[in-house]
Design an enzyme around this catalytic site. Structure first.
Site, PDB file in Angstrom:
ATOM      1  N   HIS A 170     -29.691 -25.277 -63.455  1.00  0.00           N
ATOM      2  CA  HIS A 170     -28.732 -25.177 -64.552  1.00  0.00           C
ATOM      3  C   HIS A 170     -29.477 -24.953 -65.865  1.00  0.00           C
ATOM      4  O   HIS A 170     -30.522 -25.551 -66.108  1.00  0.00           O
ATOM      5  CB  HIS A 170     -27.925 -26.481 -64.601  1.00  0.00           C
ATOM      6  N   CYS A 209     -23.748 -20.398 -66.631  1.00  0.00           N
ATOM      7  CA  CYS A 209     -24.418 -21.304 -67.556  1.00  0.00           C
ATOM      8  C   CYS A 209     -25.459 -20.595 -68.416  1.00  0.00           C
ATOM      9  O   CYS A 209     -25.699 -20.990 -69.552  1.00  0.00           O
ATOM     10  CB  CYS A 209     -25.031 -22.489 -66.824  1.00  0.00           C
TER      11      CYS A 209
END
Length: 209
Positions: A131, A19
């Site tokens: 994230h 990510c």
């Protein structure tokens, strides 16, 4: 590449724990702004600078100090070094001030975009991680370029962006402003590193999912 009216928007989707790679490429709106080999190189360089032979184990071949050799999972140090290499500054937003103090309507040549580091739960909450998410203003419109989204999501206006940022802050997320102006000194990269080393930043060392 997604389209919003006449606007072409580059949007990478999530793969494994890359990510941070997706967030950087979405930030720069370019497929190869960064690559896995480039981020691995940065992570390896940071690892060499901090090498402590006494802590080496056979698992060190896979679980590197700043990333996982197979899945990615790059940490905040890789992010800062990667952006420094591109001449950008990282301004760590003081969460106590909320999003109201962020100038979202200023010149686009000052604030390049916003990176968020948010806590996530997967597999019915059995696996917790963090994230990276990119927000970027493109042709006057702010977009959520989260790699977990199927397509980019446009914000109605700056007020909606601030509401979203306040929600992120209120739920344990961190907000990093990515500045084009190299004269920025408040919480710039060197300060971020110092705070990290002192354990004064509330963010996971392995901050990806």
């Amino acid at each position: 590449m997604a389209s919003e009216g006449n606007t072409q928007i580059y949007h990478e989707r999530q793969k494994l724990q890359f990510c941070l790679l997706h967030a950087l490429n979405n930030l720069f709106q370019q497929k190869d702004a960064f690559s896995r080999p480039r981020l691995n190189e940065i992570a390896e360089r940071l690892g060499v600078e901090e090498t402590n032979k006494e802590t080496w184990t056979p698992l060190s071949v896979l679980f590197k100090p700043h990333h996982n050799a197979l899945t990615g999972n790059y940490d905040i140090n890789v992010l800062i070094a990667a952006l420094e290499d591109k001449g950008k500054n990282v301004v760590w937003h003081d969460r106590r001030k909320g999003a109201n103090t962020i100038d979202l309507d200023g010149a686009e040549d000052a604030l390049m975009g916003i990176l968020l580091n948010v806590p996530v739960k997967r597999f019915a909450g059995l696996w917790k991680s963090r994230h990276w998410v990119t927000l970027r203003k493109i042709d006057g419109v702010w977009y959520d370029l989260d790699s977990d989204l199927v397509v980019p999501q446009a914000f109605e206006d700056s007020g909606r962006v601030r509401e979203f940022l306040d929600y992120i802050i209120g739920h344990g997320g961190e907000v990093l402003l990515i500045m084009n102006n190299e004269q920025i000194t408040l919480y710039a990269c060197s300060t971020c590193k110092k705070l990290l080393s002192q354990g004064r930043i509330g963010i996971s060392e392995k901050a990806a999912n």
